[in-house]
Design an enzyme around this catalytic site. Structure first.
Site, PDB file in Angstrom:
ATOM      1  N   ASP A 112      -1.917 -33.340 -32.936  1.00 55.42           N
ATOM      2  CA  ASP A 112      -2.815 -34.438 -33.294  1.00 55.42           C
ATOM      3  C   ASP A 112      -4.133 -34.276 -32.508  1.00 55.42           C
ATOM      4  O   ASP A 112      -4.729 -33.219 -32.551  1.00 55.42           O
ATOM      5  CB  ASP A 112      -2.110 -35.776 -33.025  1.00 55.42           C
ATOM      6  CG  ASP A 112      -2.808 -36.978 -33.610  1.00 55.42           C
ATOM      7  OD1 ASP A 112      -2.670 -37.217 -34.824  1.00 55.42           O
ATOM      8  OD2 ASP A 112      -3.476 -37.696 -32.849  1.00 55.42           O
ATOM      9  N   TYR A 233     -11.584 -40.971 -31.816  1.00 56.30           N
ATOM     10  CA  TYR A 233     -11.955 -40.966 -33.228  1.00 56.30           C
ATOM     11  C   TYR A 233     -13.448 -41.176 -33.405  1.00 56.30           C
ATOM     12  O   TYR A 233     -14.067 -40.588 -34.303  1.00 56.30           O
ATOM     13  CB  TYR A 233     -11.169 -42.048 -33.971  1.00 56.30           C
ATOM     14  CG  TYR A 233      -9.711 -41.694 -34.124  1.00 56.30           C
ATOM     15  CD1 TYR A 233      -9.241 -41.074 -35.277  1.00 56.30           C
ATOM     16  CD2 TYR A 233      -8.799 -41.949 -33.107  1.00 56.30           C
ATOM     17  CE1 TYR A 233      -7.907 -40.730 -35.412  1.00 56.30           C
ATOM     18  CE2 TYR A 233      -7.459 -41.599 -33.228  1.00 56.30           C
ATOM     19  CZ  TYR A 233      -7.022 -40.987 -34.384  1.00 56.30           C
ATOM     20  OH  TYR A 233      -5.703 -40.631 -34.511  1.00 56.30           O
ATOM     21  N   HIS A 287       5.046 -36.056 -39.231  1.00 53.52           N
ATOM     22  CA  HIS A 287       3.936 -35.752 -38.325  1.00 53.52           C
ATOM     23  C   HIS A 287       4.406 -35.438 -36.915  1.00 53.52           C
ATOM     24  O   HIS A 287       3.784 -34.636 -36.211  1.00 53.52           O
ATOM     25  CB  HIS A 287       2.982 -36.948 -38.324  1.00 53.52           C
ATOM     26  CG  HIS A 287       1.775 -36.789 -37.464  1.00 53.52           C
ATOM     27  ND1 HIS A 287       0.881 -35.747 -37.608  1.00 53.52           N
ATOM     28  CD2 HIS A 287       1.299 -37.548 -36.429  1.00 53.52           C
ATOM     29  CE1 HIS A 287      -0.096 -35.882 -36.729  1.00 53.52           C
ATOM     30  NE2 HIS A 287       0.137 -36.951 -35.996  1.00 53.52           N
TER      31      HIS A 287
END
Length: 313
Positions: A112, A233, A287
């Site tokens: 990630d 982000y 994931h």
């Protein structure tokens, strides 16, 4: 959180003699957990998790490597400064940690957000990089600006149901860009988000236990922790711009994807950026590959980092 287990206790709970440590790197205090013997292998985790996401694979890897699982800037037991969340800057943190630990070069694996940092580390510090593994992630590029955050009528044919698939609708990429609001909504209630994310993205949500989820919820329970995680982000536009300046990676790269279809997602992005690329789809995983299919991940890591002929890091 009542009855919370400390980072030191979590580290001691793992076989392999793992210990919890801190290092001051360029004014930022980084937390990491290390154990085992052999070539150094750094593990970098993602949002909304911590180093603990590797706890199932660390003991087996420690039989062959010096395993160092790091809380990135803004994560878990590490500092959460006001800035520096671009992946190039976070890779510089890791470079500093490598020097602090006295290693000339390391293998590195990231999941990630941690995979984005691992890629930036290899791109900016090739002289320190042995081999690289990316878990269910590719480097940020312009496709991030074109993600469908919700099902598109006529294209996805799921009648607006985000849970019906196919694929994943990454609404949190937008939510985490919003200043101030996530902190107000989630402070003290991070377990709600943790549960939703795991149940949505895992093929086997039960693989991440209540204890695991409590560890992550505790790590993201404060305003500053939510703000720091969101900053990863908010830095994506800069990461995309930085990535356009990088030469293709010279280090061999193993990309592990959760389940069928991930090769089609990863290969178009990674192939132009990596000179020696291997992509593997891990069956029966979503994931959270290291937690859903730990034995498979260990097997692939041993084959790639240990058994495949290469110059040892």
């Amino acid at each position: 959180m009542p009855g919370a287990v400390s980072e030191a206790e979590l580290a001691r709970s793992l076989e392999g003699g793992f210990v919890s440590r801190h290092a001051d790197i360029g004014g930022v205090r980084l937390h990491y957990v290390e154990g085992g013997h052999g070539d150094p292998l750094l593990l970098l985790g993602g949002w909304p998790q911590t180093w603990w996401q590797f706890h199932k694979i660390m003991p087996a890897l420690a039989e062959h490597f010096r395993v160092i699982a790091v809380d990135l800037r803004g994560m878990g037991g590490s500092d959460k400064p006001a800035g520096g969340y671009g992946k190039k800057a976070m890779a510089a943190d890791i470079r500093g940690l490598v020097g602090h630990l006295g290693h000339d070069a390391v293998h590195i694996a990231g999941h990630d957000i941690g995979g984005m940092v691992a890629y930036a580390f290899a791109a900016n510090h090739p002289e320190l990089t042995g081999r690289v593994a990316l878990l269910d992630i590719a480097p940020p590029d312009d496709r991030f600006f074109r993600y469908s955050l919700l099902p598109v009528p006529g294209r996805h044919q799921v009648d607006g149901d985000i849970h019906a698939g196919p694929g994943r609708f990454l609404w949190w990429f937008a939510f985490n860009q919003v200043p101030d609001l996530p902190e107000r909504l989630l402070a003290g209630r991070a377990r709600l988000l943790i549960d939703w994310m795991i149940d949505y993205l895992a093929a086997d949500p039960a693989a991440l236990t209540d204890h695991d989820r409590d560890v992550y919820a505790r790590a993201y329970s404060s305003d500053e922790a939510i703000r720091a995680g969101n900053a990863w982000y908010r830095a994506l536009p800069q990461d995309i711009a930085d990535g356009k300046t990088y030469a293709p990676l010279s280090a061999p790269v193993l990309a592990l994807g959760g389940g069928e279809g991930t090769r089609a997602l990863l290969e178009p992005v990674l192939a132009p950026r990596v000179t020696d690329l291997e992509i593997v789809e891990v069956p029966d995983s979503g994931h959270y590959i290291a937690e859903e299919q730990p034995e498979a991940v260990v097997g692939h890591f041993l084959r790639f980092f240990r058994d495949r002929p290469h110059d040892a890091a």
